[in-house]
Design a protein around this motif. Structure first.
Motif, PDB file in Angstrom:
ATOM      1  N   ASN A  48       0.553  -1.159   0.232  1.00 36.64           N
ATOM      2  CA  ASN A  48       0.016  -0.108   0.054  1.00 36.64           C
ATOM      3  C   ASN A  48       0.766   1.205   0.002  1.00 36.64           C
ATOM      4  O   ASN A  48       0.607   2.280   0.813  1.00 36.64           O
ATOM      5  N   SER A  49       1.776   1.445  -1.022  1.00 34.43           N
ATOM      6  CA  SER A  49       2.493   2.606  -1.157  1.00 34.43           C
ATOM      7  C   SER A  49       1.416   3.772  -1.471  1.00 34.43           C
ATOM      8  O   SER A  49       0.503   3.500  -1.967  1.00 34.43           O
ATOM      9  N   GLN A  50       1.943   4.924  -1.036  1.00 31.15           N
ATOM     10  CA  GLN A  50       1.136   6.214  -1.600  1.00 31.15           C
ATOM     11  C   GLN A  50       1.136   6.367  -2.911  1.00 31.15           C
ATOM     12  O   GLN A  50       0.371   6.927  -3.314  1.00 31.15           O
ATOM     13  N   MET A  51       2.120   6.072  -3.539  1.00 30.84           N
ATOM     14  CA  MET A  51       2.509   6.266  -5.070  1.00 30.84           C
ATOM     15  C   MET A  51       3.532   5.081  -5.671  1.00 30.84           C
ATOM     16  O   MET A  51       3.060   4.022  -5.263  1.00 30.84           O
ATOM     17  N   PHE A  52       4.440   5.462  -6.260  1.00 29.10           N
ATOM     18  CA  PHE A  52       5.199   4.242  -6.391  1.00 29.10           C
ATOM     19  C   PHE A  52       5.986   3.375  -5.522  1.00 29.10           C
ATOM     20  O   PHE A  52       6.257   3.921  -4.522  1.00 29.10           O
ATOM     21  N   HIS A  53       5.882   2.367  -5.740  1.00 26.61           N
ATOM     22  CA  HIS A  53       6.512   1.441  -4.712  1.00 26.61           C
ATOM     23  C   HIS A  53       8.247   1.398  -4.839  1.00 26.61           C
ATOM     24  O   HIS A  53       8.752   1.569  -3.619  1.00 26.61           O
ATOM     25  N   ILE A  54       8.803   1.268  -6.014  1.00 27.54           N
ATOM     26  CA  ILE A  54      10.106   0.990  -5.909  1.00 27.54           C
ATOM     27  C   ILE A  54      10.514   2.017  -7.319  1.00 27.54           C
ATOM     28  O   ILE A  54       9.851   1.595  -8.453  1.00 27.54           O
ATOM     29  N   VAL A  55      11.494   2.862  -6.866  1.00 25.72           N
ATOM     30  CA  VAL A  55      11.984   3.775  -8.372  1.00 25.72           C
ATOM     31  C   VAL A  55      13.295   3.376  -8.313  1.00 25.72           C
ATOM     32  O   VAL A  55      14.272   3.412  -7.481  1.00 25.72           O
ATOM     33  N   ILE A  56      13.852   3.096  -9.667  1.00 26.72           N
ATOM     34  CA  ILE A  56      15.260   2.865 -10.158  1.00 26.72           C
ATOM     35  C   ILE A  56      15.431   4.196 -10.957  1.00 26.72           C
ATOM     36  O   ILE A  56      15.140   4.185 -12.031  1.00 26.72           O
TER      37      ILE A  56
END
Length: 178
Positions: free
Chosen positions: A22-30
């Motif tokens: 339940n991330s507010q937006m993106f979970h993982i960003v690379i």
């Protein structure tokens, strides 16, 4: 952009056994990374939650995503400009918008996407399966050497989409490419 985990200008990153819930937006960003390996992860968000991309990759080289279950309200994996040598294998996606390259071409000067392999993926109840989306704008961006291999889709509205006139919400959409 808010995200649960962000890797920026990093190299030799390994993520294994992660659960992002339940991330507010993106979970993982690379972003602007090299040599990233993501294995054995689970990402879970409500199917109606906006902008909850599971994994977003941009301006990065030599990224591997293997053995993942991604359930989101947006793209399971989104692949942005400047992504090179991306390998995605054994990912299960759904609900969500599938795996997307783009959107690309919103900016005039933009790096391309190249050498992307998506293999042995499963899509269940997604809006899209595999998608490439670009704005109808003049741009230096490009997509080349992309392979989609061995995908299984069940209850997917649009299994394969190449959209060169992408414009969410149909507001101020460009209509011409010179």
């Amino acid at each position: 952009m808010m995200q649960t985990i962000s890797f920026v200008e990093s190299s030799r990153v390994k993520v294994k056994g992660l659960l992002s819930l339940n991330s507010q937006m993106f979970h993982i960003v690379i972003n602007r990374c090299r040599d990233v390996k993501i294995n054995d992860i689970r990402i879970v968000a409500d199917g109606k939650s906006p902008n909850t991309d599971g994994i977003h990759v941009q301006l990065s080289t030599d990224v591997e995503i293997r053995n993942a279950s991604i359930k989101t309200g947006d793209d399971c994996i989104s692949i942005g400009p400047g992504t090179k040598n991306l390998w995605v294998e054994r990912v299960t996606c759904g609900p969500g918008h599938g795996i997307s390259i783009g959107s690309l071409g919103k900016d005039r000067e933009e790096e391309g996407v190249q050498n992307v392999t998506v293999k042995k993926t499963v899509f269940v109840g997604t809006d899209n399966g595999l998608r490439i989306k670009s704005w109808a704008n003049p741009s230096s961006g490009f997509v080349q050497r992309v392979r989609f291999l061995e995908s299984l889709m069940s209850n997917v509205k649009f299994p394969l989409i190449i959209d060169q006139h992408y414009c969410p919400h149909n507001i101020n959409c460009p209509t011409q490419v010179p």
